[in-house]
Scaffold this motif. Structure first.
Motif, PDB file in Angstrom:
ATOM      1  N   SER A  48      49.879  36.351 -17.531  1.00 20.33           N
ATOM      2  CA  SER A  48      50.878  36.923 -16.434  1.00 20.33           C
ATOM      3  C   SER A  48      50.989  35.855 -15.375  1.00 20.33           C
ATOM      4  CB  SER A  48      50.708  38.137 -15.639  1.00 20.33           C
ATOM      5  OG  SER A  48      51.287  39.212 -16.591  1.00 20.33           O
ATOM      6  N   GLY A  49      50.005  35.021 -14.999  1.00 18.13           N
ATOM      7  CA  GLY A  49      50.116  34.112 -13.904  1.00 18.13           C
ATOM      8  C   GLY A  49      50.171  34.551 -12.550  1.00 18.13           C
ATOM      9  N   LEU A  50      51.038  34.181 -12.008  1.00 20.76           N
ATOM     10  CA  LEU A  50      51.028  34.437 -10.405  1.00 20.76           C
ATOM     11  C   LEU A  50      51.689  35.813 -10.172  1.00 20.76           C
ATOM     12  CD1 LEU A  50      52.305  31.264  -9.045  1.00 20.76           C
ATOM     13  CD2 LEU A  50      50.208  32.052  -8.663  1.00 20.76           C
ATOM     14  N   ASP A  51      51.155  36.505  -9.152  1.00 19.17           N
ATOM     15  CA  ASP A  51      51.381  37.884  -8.663  1.00 19.17           C
ATOM     16  C   ASP A  51      52.090  37.864  -7.465  1.00 19.17           C
ATOM     17  OD1 ASP A  51      52.297  40.424  -8.457  1.00 19.17           O
ATOM     18  OD2 ASP A  51      50.237  41.268  -8.203  1.00 19.17           O
ATOM     19  N   PHE A  52      53.289  37.353  -7.147  1.00 21.48           N
ATOM     20  CA  PHE A  52      54.110  36.995  -5.820  1.00 21.48           C
ATOM     21  C   PHE A  52      55.216  37.490  -5.982  1.00 21.48           C
ATOM     22  CE2 PHE A  52      56.364  34.569  -2.550  1.00 21.48           C
ATOM     23  CZ  PHE A  52      55.457  34.507  -1.506  1.00 21.48           C
ATOM     24  N   SER A  53      55.848  38.081  -4.851  1.00 22.06           N
ATOM     25  CA  SER A  53      57.226  38.493  -4.803  1.00 22.06           C
ATOM     26  C   SER A  53      57.815  38.511  -3.439  1.00 22.06           C
ATOM     27  CB  SER A  53      57.656  39.826  -5.642  1.00 22.06           C
ATOM     28  OG  SER A  53      57.016  41.002  -4.988  1.00 22.06           O
ATOM     29  N   ASP A  54      58.928  38.266  -2.866  1.00 16.03           N
ATOM     30  CA  ASP A  54      59.380  38.461  -1.692  1.00 16.03           C
ATOM     31  C   ASP A  54      60.858  38.539  -1.326  1.00 16.03           C
ATOM     32  OD1 ASP A  54      59.122  38.320   1.137  1.00 16.03           O
ATOM     33  OD2 ASP A  54      58.532  36.137   1.423  1.00 16.03           O
ATOM     34  N   LEU A  55      61.533  38.633  -0.315  1.00 21.91           N
ATOM     35  CA  LEU A  55      62.911  38.897  -0.333  1.00 21.91           C
ATOM     36  C   LEU A  55      63.422  37.551   0.816  1.00 21.91           C
ATOM     37  CD1 LEU A  55      63.417  42.638   0.254  1.00 21.91           C
ATOM     38  CD2 LEU A  55      63.768  41.387  -1.645  1.00 21.91           C
ATOM     39  N   SER A  56      64.589  37.293   0.310  1.00 19.70           N
ATOM     40  CA  SER A  56      65.107  36.362   1.237  1.00 19.70           C
ATOM     41  C   SER A  56      66.743  36.645   1.582  1.00 19.70           C
ATOM     42  CB  SER A  56      65.010  34.823   0.763  1.00 19.70           C
ATOM     43  OG  SER A  56      65.924  34.563  -0.289  1.00 19.70           O
ATOM     44  N   ILE A  57      67.247  36.144   2.728  1.00 24.88           N
ATOM     45  CA  ILE A  57      68.631  36.527   2.771  1.00 24.88           C
ATOM     46  C   ILE A  57      69.288  35.092   2.908  1.00 24.88           C
ATOM     47  CG2 ILE A  57      68.332  36.979   5.329  1.00 24.88           C
ATOM     48  CD1 ILE A  57      70.564  38.921   4.978  1.00 24.88           C
ATOM     49  N   ILE A  58      70.356  34.837   2.550  1.00 27.00           N
ATOM     50  CA  ILE A  58      71.215  33.666   2.584  1.00 27.00           C
ATOM     51  C   ILE A  58      71.706  33.473   4.093  1.00 27.00           C
ATOM     52  CG2 ILE A  58      72.867  31.896   1.803  1.00 27.00           C
ATOM     53  CD1 ILE A  58      72.662  33.195  -0.835  1.00 27.00           C
ATOM     54  N   GLY A  59      71.339  32.599   4.967  1.00 28.33           N
ATOM     55  CA  GLY A  59      71.906  32.506   6.384  1.00 28.33           C
ATOM     56  C   GLY A  59      73.309  31.774   6.232  1.00 28.33           C
ATOM     57  N   SER A  60      73.769  31.694   7.420  1.00 24.16           N
ATOM     58  CA  SER A  60      75.052  31.018   8.025  1.00 24.16           C
ATOM     59  C   SER A  60      75.094  29.543   7.527  1.00 24.16           C
ATOM     60  CB  SER A  60      75.625  31.020   9.210  1.00 24.16           C
ATOM     61  OG  SER A  60      74.587  30.788  10.330  1.00 24.16           O
ATOM     62  N   ASP A  61      73.677  28.940   7.530  1.00 22.81           N
ATOM     63  CA  ASP A  61      73.685  27.640   7.170  1.00 22.81           C
ATOM     64  C   ASP A  61      73.335  27.232   5.830  1.00 22.81           C
ATOM     65  OD1 ASP A  61      71.302  28.644   6.782  1.00 22.81           O
ATOM     66  OD2 ASP A  61      70.015  27.142   8.433  1.00 22.81           O
ATOM     67  N   GLY A  62      73.430  28.364   4.889  1.00 22.28           N
ATOM     68  CA  GLY A  62      73.369  28.275   3.514  1.00 22.28           C
ATOM     69  C   GLY A  62      71.672  28.257   3.008  1.00 22.28           C
ATOM     70  N   ARG A  63      70.940  28.355   3.886  1.00 21.12           N
ATOM     71  CA  ARG A  63      69.493  28.417   3.548  1.00 21.12           C
ATOM     72  C   ARG A  63      68.850  29.730   3.351  1.00 21.12           C
ATOM     73  NH1 ARG A  63      65.860  24.131   7.362  1.00 21.12           N
ATOM     74  NH2 ARG A  63      66.619  22.271   6.442  1.00 21.12           N
ATOM     75  N   PHE A  64      67.878  29.930   2.600  1.00 25.48           N
ATOM     76  CA  PHE A  64      67.432  31.241   2.367  1.00 25.48           C
ATOM     77  C   PHE A  64      66.429  31.540   3.328  1.00 25.48           C
ATOM     78  CE2 PHE A  64      68.385  29.416  -1.893  1.00 25.48           C
ATOM     79  CZ  PHE A  64      69.082  30.519  -2.475  1.00 25.48           C
ATOM     80  N   ARG A  65      66.516  32.578   4.361  1.00 22.42           N
ATOM     81  CA  ARG A  65      65.495  33.007   5.183  1.00 22.42           C
ATOM     82  C   ARG A  65      64.613  34.127   4.813  1.00 22.42           C
ATOM     83  NH1 ARG A  65      66.259  29.281   9.000  1.00 22.42           N
ATOM     84  NH2 ARG A  65      68.494  28.736   9.104  1.00 22.42           N
ATOM     85  N   ARG A  66      63.469  34.031   5.114  1.00 20.90           N
ATOM     86  CA  ARG A  66      62.551  35.167   4.949  1.00 20.90           C
ATOM     87  C   ARG A  66      62.430  36.171   5.878  1.00 20.90           C
ATOM     88  NH1 ARG A  66      59.667  33.642  -0.092  1.00 20.90           N
ATOM     89  NH2 ARG A  66      60.795  32.077  -0.780  1.00 20.90           N
TER      90      ARG A  66
END
Length: 371
Positions: free
Chosen positions: A353-371
């Motif tokens: 299975s490898g890594l066990d990592f999950s998270d959420l991000s939201i796309i900001g007004s600058d087009g970047r993924f924000r955590r």
């Protein structure tokens, strides 16, 4: 791409290899260089090239250079299979690397078994690639189902319980839907609706108005690249104002750019640390290499390619001085509690299975993924 990639179509491989006339270690890749997943594919390949070029510039592994032969399957499972036959039976690769797509990867599993060819880092989180354990598939990223469950739990904590699902009608979509159903059950929620769209010819003309009529607080959108971009635009045009969530397979700058003005506020699940998180040595390592090549900022897709390439190279190192398919398999399976830069990865005969990592991000007004 850069020095390690030979990039080509099924019929004719157009070599872009620079400075590696006779690479000793051949790795194959079949992936949608063109097609609906192309933007994300380009970034993940760029991330992989960062690391493998870095290794080759220092003499390769045991004095042997690594070459990745990449064939374009246009994100078509039939071409994925044809390309795999070419790579395994004609090109003689010792391993495959970073295929993309659930039905695509599932379709080549019998061929991997037949020829004993390890596949490292398939860019899909299908649970079928994790359970039961497939001897020749070495996953790096966490399963999609974990991503979807986490997203629904997060939405529930924000008070959103009117949540629907729109998914592609294939094995990837079914896998994501299963994760959503588990998330709904865990949070004592009923799905507001479940809609599916055709993989080959997505059509939202009927789906979008039906979704808008339900007035969802959130929509989980399970699909790939251009199909999701078109779907989100159709939902917004139809009057859907709720939160939209999609999965990590769309975590690329190309996806954000394609969404344009509709990108801001879209939640994208992630299976790797933030591409700007200096708390993780692996991210700093990738940043430094990208900066040295004037490649600009990292994206989540580049991080996935970079990490997957590190795992591949570690397997090759452990394969010994004359790596072949069997030795590469043994090398990968020998990895135990390996720190690849703030993240620990282990394999065994009973766990790929490898890594066990999950998270959420939201796309900001600058087009970047924000955590």
């Amino acid at each position: 791409m850069h020095a390690i990639f030979k990039l080509g179509q099924v019929a004719a491989v157009a070599s872009l290899t620079l400075g590696i006339a006779h690479a000793q270690i051949l790795i194959g890749q079949t992936v949608g260089i063109t097609g609906s997943a192309a933007a994300t594919v380009a970034e993940s390949m760029q991330g992989a090239a960062l690391y493998i070029d870095h290794v080759n510039a220092r003499g390769g592994v045991g004095g042997q250079k690594i070459e990745v032969i990449s064939l374009d399957d246009k994100f078509d499972p039939k071409l994925t299979l044809e390309n795999t036959v070419t790579l395994v039976e004609q090109k003689g690769v010792i391993g495959l690397f970073m295929t993309r797509g659930t039905p695509h990867t599932q379709g080549i599993m019998p061929l991997l078994e037949q020829h004993g060819v390890p596949l490292v880092g398939p860019s899909t989180g299908a649970i079928a690639l994790h359970q039961p354990v497939s001897k020749y598939i070495f996953n790096v990223r966490a399963p999609y189902q974990r991503e979807v469950e986490k997203a629904i739990t997060h939405l529930n904590t924000l008070g959103m319980r009117q949540i629907g699902v729109v998914h592609v009608d294939d094995t990837f979509g079914a896998d994501g839907l299963a994760g959503a159903q588990a998330g709904f059950k865990a949070n004592s929620i009923e799905a507001l609706f479940v809609e599916k769209f055709d993989r080959a010819k997505p059509d939202y003309s009927a789906i979008a108005p039906r979704v808008a009529q339900k007035q969802p607080q959130a929509v989980i959108f399970i699909g790939t690249g251009a199909a999701v971009v078109d779907g989100i635009k159709a939902l917004r045009t139809a009057g859907v104002t709720g939160q939209i969530v999609t999965l990590s397979n769309n975590a690329s700058g190309g996806f954000v750019k394609a969404l344009g003005s509709q990108a801001r506020g879209v939640v994208v699940t992630q299976v790797f640390p933030s591409e700007r998180s200096l708390n993780y040595p692996v991210i700093k390592e990738a940043m430094d290499l990208a900066r040295a090549r004037n490649q600009g900022d990292l994206t989540p897709a580049m991080v996935e390619g970079f990490v997957s390439a590190k795992v591949l190279v570690e397997g090759i190192r452990r394969a010994g001085p004359k790596p072949d398919r069997a030795r590469l398999h043994a090398g990968l399976e020998s990895i135990r509690k390996w720190d690849l830069g703030g993240m620990e990865l282990s394999y065994s005969a009973t766990d790929h299975s490898g890594l066990d990592f999950s998270d959420l991000s939201i796309i900001g007004s600058d087009g970047r993924f924000r955590r």
